[in-house]
Scaffold this motif. Structure first.
Motif, short mmCIF file in Angstrom:
data_model
loop_
_atom_site.label_atom_id
_atom_site.label_comp_id
_atom_site.label_asym_id
_atom_site.label_seq_id
_atom_site.Cartn_x
_atom_site.Cartn_y
_atom_site.Cartn_z
N ILE A 73 0.72 -1.36 0.02
CA ILE A 73 0.10 -0.04 -0.10
C ILE A 73 0.82 1.16 0.11
O ILE A 73 1.81 1.13 0.85
CB ILE A 73 -0.87 0.03 1.22
CG1 ILE A 73 -2.02 -0.91 1.29
CG2 ILE A 73 -1.61 1.32 1.33
CD1 ILE A 73 -2.86 -1.30 2.35
N VAL A 74 0.44 2.17 -0.84
CA VAL A 74 1.24 3.44 -0.89
C VAL A 74 0.26 4.56 -0.11
O VAL A 74 -0.94 4.64 -0.76
CB VAL A 74 1.65 3.75 -2.23
CG1 VAL A 74 2.30 5.38 -2.17
CG2 VAL A 74 2.47 2.67 -2.95
N THR A 75 0.47 5.19 0.66
CA THR A 75 -0.32 6.48 1.22
C THR A 75 0.48 7.80 0.89
O THR A 75 1.54 8.07 0.90
CB THR A 75 -0.30 6.16 2.72
OG1 THR A 75 -1.08 4.95 2.94
CG2 THR A 75 -1.34 7.35 3.15
N ILE A 76 -0.39 8.76 0.26
CA ILE A 76 0.10 10.02 0.03
C ILE A 76 -0.58 10.91 0.80
O ILE A 76 -2.18 11.12 0.62
CB ILE A 76 0.11 10.10 -1.79
CG1 ILE A 76 1.01 9.25 -2.24
CG2 ILE A 76 0.42 11.47 -2.02
CD1 ILE A 76 1.21 9.25 -3.71
N ASN A 77 -0.07 11.82 1.48
CA ASN A 77 -0.89 12.87 2.21
C ASN A 77 -0.28 14.17 1.46
O ASN A 77 0.59 14.54 1.39
CB ASN A 77 -0.38 12.91 3.77
CG ASN A 77 -0.60 11.60 4.38
OD1 ASN A 77 -1.72 11.28 4.64
ND2 ASN A 77 0.37 10.36 4.66
N PHE A 78 -1.56 14.80 1.59
CA PHE A 78 -1.40 16.48 1.20
C PHE A 78 -2.36 17.30 1.74
O PHE A 78 -3.29 16.73 2.48
CB PHE A 78 -1.34 16.60 -0.37
CG PHE A 78 -2.50 15.87 -0.82
CD1 PHE A 78 -3.52 16.82 -1.35
CD2 PHE A 78 -2.55 14.60 -1.26
CE1 PHE A 78 -4.74 16.15 -1.71
CE2 PHE A 78 -3.74 13.95 -1.75
CZ PHE A 78 -4.70 14.97 -1.93
N VAL A 79 -2.02 18.48 1.62
CA VAL A 79 -3.06 19.59 2.35
C VAL A 79 -3.60 20.34 1.25
O VAL A 79 -2.76 20.95 0.47
CB VAL A 79 -2.43 20.26 3.51
CG1 VAL A 79 -3.18 21.47 4.18
CG2 VAL A 79 -2.18 19.31 4.67
N ILE A 80 -4.89 20.56 1.40
CA ILE A 80 -5.42 21.80 0.41
C ILE A 80 -5.84 22.86 1.29
O ILE A 80 -6.65 22.91 2.22
CB ILE A 80 -6.85 21.17 -0.17
CG1 ILE A 80 -6.38 20.10 -1.16
CG2 ILE A 80 -7.54 22.18 -1.13
CD1 ILE A 80 -7.75 19.19 -1.92
N ASP A 81 -5.36 24.02 0.93
CA ASP A 81 -5.83 25.51 1.66
C ASP A 81 -7.05 25.80 1.41
O ASP A 81 -7.72 25.65 0.28
CB ASP A 81 -4.70 26.39 1.12
CG ASP A 81 -3.25 26.08 1.56
OD1 ASP A 81 -2.99 25.48 2.62
OD2 ASP A 81 -2.35 26.39 0.77
#
Lengths: 399, 143
Positions: B135-143
């Motif tokens: 499993i690959v988990t990609i985290n990011f934030v949307i302003d």
């Protein structure tokens, strides 16, 4: 002397007020953020499933039909009966009252065409499909598509208008030599039996007529847009002069709380219509009664009048919302469409079932979301003082 | 005169136009947002490439390049999931991911984000005869 003293006090008082207003200094980033909520940022409506959307003649036909009470089984109910122009196209009842009492609050039609999904649970993927559903719903207009066809062939004004805009001839025998007075798949038992007696070709032609009527009314409803509010004028003044006194201190504080994570309001109520147009569970669904989006996902996928149907004018790749519809029923249990917050001062009562009579009640509900409840719904824990809640209410009333 | 003759001038215009065309092609083939991540059990690394940084509202076209020690892997069975863990909800849509042999990448369609804040995308690489599950988990934030 008394006059001069009064003038001096008045001037000092004015300076105090002005200085308190200008204490709210706005950075370029603030102004840009405020501007994102204004009607000027609203994109034009697109509905590839309705090729008549901008046709003036179709809009004109739709406007006539919108207010015609003959489009109901008792000849007393039209779209305009619940969507009253003077009331921002709502009725101010807790629950809609058509031929029977419904189980949902009447939503405003202003800006409604900007949504991707229609009805509080999004059970229709176009405005025209929503219109058709309301015409046939036994609790709303309780009319059938064959009754509607019969109405048109017997009304010279409608017949002529229809034939000229849709380039199709309407005659008594154009569908069947002995077309029943009333028939449709959502009619009562006798109406359903009559519908089943028609062959597939006859039903298909009635459906084509029926969808053209839906598209006409939808095209008219698309023209219903709200005017600039005090908030929009405030935002405009800010963008031009860097200051504005159009919102008072409480309303400005309300705005600041609205966009702050302390309230979390703008997480879902974003953009020019103050809605992300998506579905969220805020804990207002009722299991086995009205549990929102999860109950209609299959229905909208298989709807006879959806974007992918033969009655839609869209190409398959244009039906993006339907093609990638969220099918996670568990995740959407109790979820309803985020409503727009525009014109709130005229659209009480609130929430999909009209359970809250005023905005203070709505804010009190949100404020009841604690750590434990937050685990069950799509909301964070919210803790606002009574004054903060009132400030948010005051801000909302400027929209 | 700067250009000694007409022929030199035309040649210069053509070269300039060609350069502009290549720049346009490059701009259109280059994703402007990229996130790289190694899978949980370190079997794979992925590059998520999107047309623009994630924003609210519209659909975001993206592609995924899956590799194993720098060797690109084609035809893997990949599932995509995601959501906002802090808000206890998933993605607002059901995006699809499929191998595109021409683009040599997995094309993601139907990806959309509905709220500002911390988002997560999870890619499940299914176990096959040749490939291990991960499993690959990609985290990011949307302003």
């Amino acid at each position: 002397m008394i006059k001069y003293s009064f003038n001096l006090i008045f001037t000092l008082f004015s300076i105090l007020i002005v200085s308190s207003i200008s204490a709210n200094s706005w950075s370029d980033k603030d102004i840009q953020q405020i501007s994102a909520f204004t009607l000027k940022k609203l994109q034009p409506v697109k509905d590839p499933s309705n090729k008549y959307l901008l046709d003036k003649n179709v809009i004109s036909l739709g406007e006539k039909l919108f207010s015609d009470t003959r489009l109901s089984s008792n000849k007393k109910i039209s779209c305009a009966s619940c969507h009253i122009k003077e009331k921002s196209f709502t009725d101010n009842h807790n629950l809609a009252v058509g031929l029977q009492k419904g189980f949902r609050n009447t939503p405003t039609l202003l800006n409604s065409a900007h949504h991707n999904w229609f009805f509080a649970d999004g059970s229709k993927d176009s405005l025209w499909a929503q219109v058709l559903s309301s015409i046939e719903n036994p609790a709303e207009q309780n009319f059938t598509r064959v009754e509607l066809f019969n109405l048109f062939i017997n009304d010279n004004t409608y017949k002529t208008l229809y034939e000229s805009v849709f380039k199709q001839s309407l005659t008594k025998t154009s569908i069947a030599t002995n077309l029943p007075a009333k028939a449709g798949p959502n009619a009562d038992l006798q109406g359903l039996i009559e519908w089943k007696k028609l062959n597939s070709n006859q039903r298909d032609r009635i459906n084509l007529f029926f969808t053209n009527i839906g598209k006409s009314i939808a095209s008219y409803v698309t023209t219903l847009e709200s005017k600039e509010s005090r908030f929009d004028k405030f935002a405009y003044e800010l963008s031009v002069t860097g200051r504005s006194s159009l919102l008072n201190k409480s309303e400005i504080n309300g705005y600041k709380l609205f966009i702050d994570q302390k309230s979390g309001c703008s997480n879902c109520h974003s953009g020019p219509l103050f809605t992300n147009k998506e579905f969220h569970n805020i804990g207002t669904g009722i299991l086995a009664h009205d549990n929102g989006r999860s109950e209609v996902i299959n229905a909208v996928i298989h709807d006879e009048f959806n974007c992918l149907s033969k009655y839609s004018d869209a190409k398959k790749e244009e039906c993006v919302e339907l093609n990638y519809i969220n099918r996670n029923k568990h995740g959407l249990s109790g979820a309803f469409k985020t409503p727009s917050l525009r014109n709130l001062s005229k659209t009480a009562p609130y929430i999909h079932d009209g359970r809250f009579n005023n905005l203070e009640e709505v804010l009190r509900y949100y404020n009841s979301i604690d750590e434990k409840r937050a685990l069950e719904v799509d909301l964070p824990p919210i803790s606002l003082t009574v004054k903060e809640q009132q400030d948010i209410v005051n801000f909302l009333l400027t929209l | 005169m700067y250009f000694s003759d007409l022929r030199t001038m035309i040649k210069s215009i053509l070269i300039f136009g060609l350069l502009l065309y290549f720049q346009f092609l490059y701009a259109n083939n280059t994703a402007s947002w990229k996130k790289s991540q190694v899978s949980e059990n370190e079997h794979y690394s992925v590059d998520l490439l999107c047309k623009h940084p994630p924003t609210l509202g519209g659909f975001l076209p993206c592609s995924l390049v899956l590799s194993d020690n720098s060797n690109p892997i084609s035809n893997a069975i990949i599932k995509i999931e995601g959501g906002m863990p802090e808000h206890h909800h998933g993605l607002p849509t059901s995006p699809t991911i499929s191998w595109d042999s021409e683009k040599k990448a997995y094309i993601i369609k139907g990806l959309k984000f509905s709220m500002p804040g911390a988002w997560q995308l999870k890619f499940l690489i299914e176990k096959t005869k040749k490939l291990p599950r991960d499993i690959v988990t990609i985290n990011f934030v949307i302003d």
